[in-house]
Design an enzyme around this catalytic site. Structure first.
Site, PDB file in Angstrom:
ATOM      1  N   GLY A 186      69.744  24.006 -26.075  1.00 50.03           N
ATOM      2  CA  GLY A 186      69.599  23.753 -27.498  1.00 50.03           C
ATOM      3  C   GLY A 186      69.503  25.045 -28.282  1.00 50.03           C
ATOM      4  N   CYS A 187      69.729  24.975 -29.598  1.00 48.32           N
ATOM      5  CA  CYS A 187      69.765  26.185 -30.423  1.00 48.32           C
ATOM      6  C   CYS A 187      68.377  26.795 -30.594  1.00 48.32           C
ATOM      7  CB  CYS A 187      70.411  25.885 -31.767  1.00 48.32           C
ATOM      8  SG  CYS A 187      69.711  24.469 -32.650  1.00 48.32           S
ATOM      9  N   PHE A 188      67.390  26.000 -31.016  1.00 46.67           N
ATOM     10  CA  PHE A 188      66.028  26.520 -31.103  1.00 46.67           C
ATOM     11  C   PHE A 188      65.548  26.971 -29.731  1.00 46.67           C
ATOM     12  CE2 PHE A 188      64.561  24.526 -35.307  1.00 46.67           C
ATOM     13  CZ  PHE A 188      64.253  25.756 -35.870  1.00 46.67           C
TER      14      PHE A 188
END
Length: 324
Positions: free
Chosen positions: A134-136
């Site tokens: 995921g990005c976060f």
């Protein structure tokens, strides 16, 4: 030339995948599938690609490819693979959260490897299936992994802000321009879905890490990018911290530790993560920044593809930042 297929080519991550792969020197795009845009030129949905490709969105897909990118929503990737058989020679890179956790990493005869190159590079090289982080999760854990490797990660308090593209292309009340403009909001306080995969990665390096990661994400008034600040107690000196981070990332081409203040525009439109450890008294604050659609999604997926097929890790990813 690698033959590539894309499922879900009309969304934000699908669009970024097309932009990258059209310009990848060792890739040929066999199809970009979109149920809602079948038959349309790709540039009708992604207007910036006019003049770059004559590709049209496909109504059907086939398995005469080397690698398949799943750029679909969370929950849709598992359903898609359950309903469609793919021969063993087709490698799969999934950009959803469906296979990131170890207990969910298997479907049929396929097992997914967590695709964070700075953590699992060797496993990625020999993998047939990748669960893209995921990005976060990417931005946050890249700021913490050197500390976990040293066995000194303690309870962490983190804030992070993301642009509107992190919410996906479908409109919601909080992704309208009129809501985002001149606005900021905390959301999913201490409950963000990426916390589980972050914890999984941390424990891979520091099994006794149990202090927890207290994460407050923010919606920001901009379109793309993530900036993270993580705070914890640390007995190391500033110089020891710098050396720790520099040594950890010295062989990773896209992640760099900085001794100077970092900012978001350094990484926008690139596959880079820049990290700045900052020691203030007994406290350590680790800042990290990425482009959520590239290092946080499609760029990292291409990086994983390069590793899986023995290509230069940077191939197709030598992009310039926006600078200003």
């Amino acid at each position: 030339m690698l033959k590539v297929g894309i499922i879900g080519g009309a969304g934000y991550t699908g669009g970024e995948m097309l932009r990258l792969l059209i310009n990848h020197p060792e890739v040929s795009i066999s199809f970009a599938h979109s149920r809602s845009n079948a038959g349309k030129p790709v540039h009708a949905v992604h207007p910036d690609l006019i003049g770059d490709t004559e590709l049209r969105f496909a109504e059907k897909f086939h398995d005469d490819i080397d690698v398949l990118f799943l750029c679909v929503g969370h929950g849709e990737a598992r359903t898609f693979l359950a309903e469609n058989h793919w021969p063993a020679h087709v490698k799969i890179i999934d950009l959803s959260q469906d296979f990131r956790l170890a207990e969910k990493a298997v479907i049929g005869d396929r097992t997914f490897v967590y695709g964070l190159p700075e953590l699992n590079r060797d496993a990625i090289r020999s993998a047939n299936n990748i669960a893209n982080p995921g990005c976060f999760a990417t931005a946050l854990q890249l700021g913490l992994l050197p500390l976990a490797k040293a066995g000194i990660l303690k309870e962490v308090h983190t804030t992070g802000i993301t642009g509107s593209t992190g919410a996906g292309q479908s409109l919601a009340a909080t992704s309208h321009f009129s809501w985002r403009a001149n606005n900021i909001q905390a959301y999913k306080t201490l409950t963000h879905q990426h916390l589980k995969e972050i914890g999984q990665s941390v424990k891979q390096l520091q099994p006794d890490a149990d202090g927890g990661i207290n994460f407050v994400p923010w919606r920001g008034d901009f379109t793309r990018g993530i900036f993270i600040s993580s705070q914890l107690e640390c007995a190391l000196s500033a110089e020891e911290v710098y050396v720790l981070f520099e040594d950890f990332y010295k062989d990773h081409p896209f992640t760099t530790a900085s001794r100077e203040p970092i900012y978001l525009k350094q990484v926008l439109n690139t596959n880079k993560c820049v990290i700045q450890p900052e020691k203030v008294g007994s406290k350590l604050v680790v800042h990290s920044a990425i482009d959520n659609l590239l290092k946080g999604a499609s760029g990292q997926a291409v990086q994983n593809m390069n590793l899986m097929f023995g290509l230069n890790e940077r191939s197709g990813l030598n992009m310039k930042s926006i600078g200003f």
